[in-house]
Motif scaffolding. Structure first.
Motif, PDB file in Angstrom:
ATOM      1  N   GLU A 146       0.841  -1.192   0.000  1.00  0.00           N
ATOM      2  CA  GLU A 146       0.000   0.000   0.000  1.00  0.00           C
ATOM      3  C   GLU A 146       0.882   1.250   0.000  1.00  0.00           C
ATOM      4  O   GLU A 146       1.891   1.313   0.705  1.00  0.00           O
ATOM      5  N   ASP A 147       0.505   2.233  -0.786  1.00  0.00           N
ATOM      6  CA  ASP A 147       1.272   3.473  -0.917  1.00  0.00           C
ATOM      7  C   ASP A 147       0.848   4.458   0.183  1.00  0.00           C
ATOM      8  O   ASP A 147      -0.079   5.232   0.022  1.00  0.00           O
ATOM      9  N   HIS A 148       1.544   4.408   1.304  1.00  0.00           N
ATOM     10  CA  HIS A 148       1.242   5.309   2.417  1.00  0.00           C
ATOM     11  C   HIS A 148       1.765   6.715   2.154  1.00  0.00           C
ATOM     12  O   HIS A 148       1.361   7.669   2.816  1.00  0.00           O
ATOM     13  N   MET A 149       2.690   6.858   1.203  1.00  0.00           N
ATOM     14  CA  MET A 149       3.264   8.162   0.868  1.00  0.00           C
ATOM     15  C   MET A 149       2.345   8.970  -0.042  1.00  0.00           C
ATOM     16  O   MET A 149       2.480  10.175  -0.134  1.00  0.00           O
ATOM     17  N   ARG A 150       1.420   8.284  -0.729  1.00  0.00           N
ATOM     18  CA  ARG A 150       0.497   8.913  -1.689  1.00  0.00           C
ATOM     19  C   ARG A 150       1.258   9.673  -2.776  1.00  0.00           C
ATOM     20  O   ARG A 150       1.093  10.854  -2.983  1.00  0.00           O
ATOM     21  N   TYR A 151       2.121   8.920  -3.464  1.00  0.00           N
ATOM     22  CA  TYR A 151       2.911   9.495  -4.545  1.00  0.00           C
ATOM     23  C   TYR A 151       2.032  10.081  -5.646  1.00  0.00           C
ATOM     24  O   TYR A 151       2.417  11.052  -6.295  1.00  0.00           O
ATOM     25  N   ASP A 152       0.849   9.512  -5.867  1.00  0.00           N
ATOM     26  CA  ASP A 152      -0.042  10.043  -6.886  1.00  0.00           C
ATOM     27  C   ASP A 152      -0.425  11.486  -6.579  1.00  0.00           C
ATOM     28  O   ASP A 152      -0.384  12.358  -7.443  1.00  0.00           O
ATOM     29  N   ILE A 153      -0.741  11.749  -5.320  1.00  0.00           N
ATOM     30  CA  ILE A 153      -1.123  13.104  -4.914  1.00  0.00           C
ATOM     31  C   ILE A 153       0.085  14.033  -4.970  1.00  0.00           C
ATOM     32  O   ILE A 153      -0.010  15.169  -5.461  1.00  0.00           O
ATOM     33  N   LEU A 154       1.233  13.568  -4.504  1.00  0.00           N
ATOM     34  CA  LEU A 154       2.446  14.391  -4.537  1.00  0.00           C
ATOM     35  C   LEU A 154       2.816  14.779  -5.967  1.00  0.00           C
ATOM     36  O   LEU A 154       3.188  15.930  -6.239  1.00  0.00           O
ATOM     37  N   ALA A 155       2.713  13.840  -6.889  1.00  0.00           N
ATOM     38  CA  ALA A 155       3.054  14.121  -8.288  1.00  0.00           C
ATOM     39  C   ALA A 155       2.077  15.119  -8.908  1.00  0.00           C
ATOM     40  O   ALA A 155       2.493  16.049  -9.611  1.00  0.00           O
ATOM     41  N   GLN A 156       0.796  14.943  -8.644  1.00  0.00           N
ATOM     42  CA  GLN A 156      -0.204  15.866  -9.185  1.00  0.00           C
ATOM     43  C   GLN A 156       0.019  17.283  -8.648  1.00  0.00           C
ATOM     44  O   GLN A 156      -0.065  18.253  -9.399  1.00  0.00           O
ATOM     45  N   GLU A 157       0.307  17.398  -7.372  1.00  0.00           N
ATOM     46  CA  GLU A 157       0.553  18.726  -6.783  1.00  0.00           C
ATOM     47  C   GLU A 157       1.812  19.361  -7.363  1.00  0.00           C
ATOM     48  O   GLU A 157       1.852  20.569  -7.605  1.00  0.00           O
ATOM     49  N   ALA A 158       2.849  18.567  -7.608  1.00  0.00           N
ATOM     50  CA  ALA A 158       4.077  19.101  -8.212  1.00  0.00           C
ATOM     51  C   ALA A 158       3.785  19.614  -9.626  1.00  0.00           C
ATOM     52  O   ALA A 158       4.280  20.686 -10.017  1.00  0.00           O
ATOM     53  N   VAL A 160       3.870  23.464 -11.694  1.00  0.00           N
ATOM     54  CA  VAL A 160       4.380  23.887 -13.007  1.00  0.00           C
ATOM     55  C   VAL A 160       3.417  24.901 -13.615  1.00  0.00           C
ATOM     56  O   VAL A 160       3.826  25.955 -14.114  1.00  0.00           O
ATOM     57  N   VAL A 161       2.128  24.602 -13.584  1.00  0.00           N
ATOM     58  CA  VAL A 161       1.119  25.509 -14.120  1.00  0.00           C
ATOM     59  C   VAL A 161       1.169  26.836 -13.361  1.00  0.00           C
ATOM     60  O   VAL A 161       1.141  27.914 -13.962  1.00  0.00           O
ATOM     61  N   ARG A 162       1.262  26.773 -12.045  1.00  0.00           N
ATOM     62  CA  ARG A 162       1.335  27.975 -11.212  1.00  0.00           C
ATOM     63  C   ARG A 162       2.531  28.839 -11.616  1.00  0.00           C
ATOM     64  O   ARG A 162       2.408  30.053 -11.815  1.00  0.00           O
ATOM     65  N   LYS A 163       3.695  28.227 -11.759  1.00  0.00           N
ATOM     66  CA  LYS A 163       4.918  28.960 -12.100  1.00  0.00           C
ATOM     67  C   LYS A 163       4.817  29.591 -13.491  1.00  0.00           C
ATOM     68  O   LYS A 163       5.197  30.747 -13.683  1.00  0.00           O
ATOM     69  N   VAL A 164       4.314  28.841 -14.462  1.00  0.00           N
ATOM     70  CA  VAL A 164       4.170  29.360 -15.827  1.00  0.00           C
ATOM     71  C   VAL A 164       3.212  30.552 -15.846  1.00  0.00           C
ATOM     72  O   VAL A 164       3.519  31.602 -16.428  1.00  0.00           O
ATOM     73  N   LEU A 165       2.055  30.409 -15.216  1.00  0.00           N
ATOM     74  CA  LEU A 165       1.086  31.507 -15.209  1.00  0.00           C
ATOM     75  C   LEU A 165       1.620  32.725 -14.456  1.00  0.00           C
ATOM     76  O   LEU A 165       1.379  33.866 -14.860  1.00  0.00           O
ATOM     77  N   ALA A 166       2.364  32.503 -13.367  1.00  0.00           N
ATOM     78  CA  ALA A 166       2.942  33.625 -12.616  1.00  0.00           C
ATOM     79  C   ALA A 166       3.941  34.392 -13.483  1.00  0.00           C
ATOM     80  O   ALA A 166       3.976  35.632 -13.461  1.00  0.00           O
ATOM     81  N   GLU A 167       4.723  33.679 -14.260  1.00  0.00           N
ATOM     82  CA  GLU A 167       5.690  34.329 -15.153  1.00  0.00           C
ATOM     83  C   GLU A 167       4.969  35.132 -16.231  1.00  0.00           C
ATOM     84  O   GLU A 167       5.350  36.254 -16.546  1.00  0.00           O
ATOM     85  N   VAL A 168       3.921  34.565 -16.797  1.00  0.00           N
ATOM     86  CA  VAL A 168       3.141  35.251 -17.821  1.00  0.00           C
ATOM     87  C   VAL A 168       2.458  36.490 -17.225  1.00  0.00           C
ATOM     88  O   VAL A 168       2.372  37.532 -17.881  1.00  0.00           O
ATOM     89  N   ALA A 169       1.992  36.395 -15.983  1.00  0.00           N
ATOM     90  CA  ALA A 169       1.371  37.542 -15.327  1.00  0.00           C
ATOM     91  C   ALA A 169       2.367  38.697 -15.200  1.00  0.00           C
ATOM     92  O   ALA A 169       1.997  39.864 -15.315  1.00  0.00           O
TER      93      ALA A 169
END
Length: 166
Positions: free
Chosen positions: A3-15, A19-28
């Motif tokens: 069982e994945d107690h680390m929840r890598y799926d959630i960590l990867a999605q948040e990371a 990327v989207v946050r950083k790109v949009l901040a740069e465009v702003a």
């Protein structure tokens, strides 16, 4: 399998949302460089999304916006972004938490990300349809409509179209 107690799926999605946050901040800060532009799909009824009742009536579950030539007041925070767009000649301000974003695509460089709303913070409050997850790409699929109601010529296809068939 363990069982994945680390929840890598959630960590990867948040990371990847980072990327989207950083790109949009740069465009702003600096505007869109070169030919870059973005198609951003999001769940319209996710917690924290703010858009007019008219738009919500037209896009009951999901909406794709285009950040290209005619947008204004792009503001980015740690949790989401706000952008001004025109729909049928009517200016609107949309507030979109990153947790509501389902897809991000920059067709100028064929870069795309797809998100599982079930791994987003507050996902238990979101009405989602996993079968409607989309990624924009050239190919067969449904044409998207830009903020002015014009056909964009870009296609939206399911991620399954890119998976190898057994």
């Amino acid at each position: 399998m363990a069982e994945d107690h680390m929840r890598y799926d959630i960590l990867a999605q948040e990371a990847l949302r980072g990327v989207v946050r950083k790109v949009l901040a740069e465009v702003a800060k600096t505007g869109l460089p070169g030919e870059h532009h973005f198609f951003i799909s999001f769940m319209t009824r996710a917690p924290g999304v703010r858009l007019s009742e008219k738009l919500l009536g037209q896009y009951e579950k999901e909406m794709t916006i285009v950040i290209q030539n005619q947008y204004w007041d792009l503001k980015v925070t740690e949790t989401g972004f706000e952008v001004g767009l025109s729909f049928d000649g009517i200016p609107e301000t949309l507030v979109i938490p990153f947790s509501a974003v389902k897809g991000f695509f920059d067709p100028s460089v064929q870069f795309g990300l797809q998100f599982d709303p079930q791994t987003a913070p507050g996902a238990d409050e979101v009405e989602g349809d996993d079968d409607k997850a989309v990624e924009t790409a050239a190919g067969d699929g449904e044409e998207t409509t830009d903020a002015d109601g014009e056909k964009s010529g870009e296609k939206v296809v399911s991620l399954d179209a890119f998976r190898k068939k057994p």
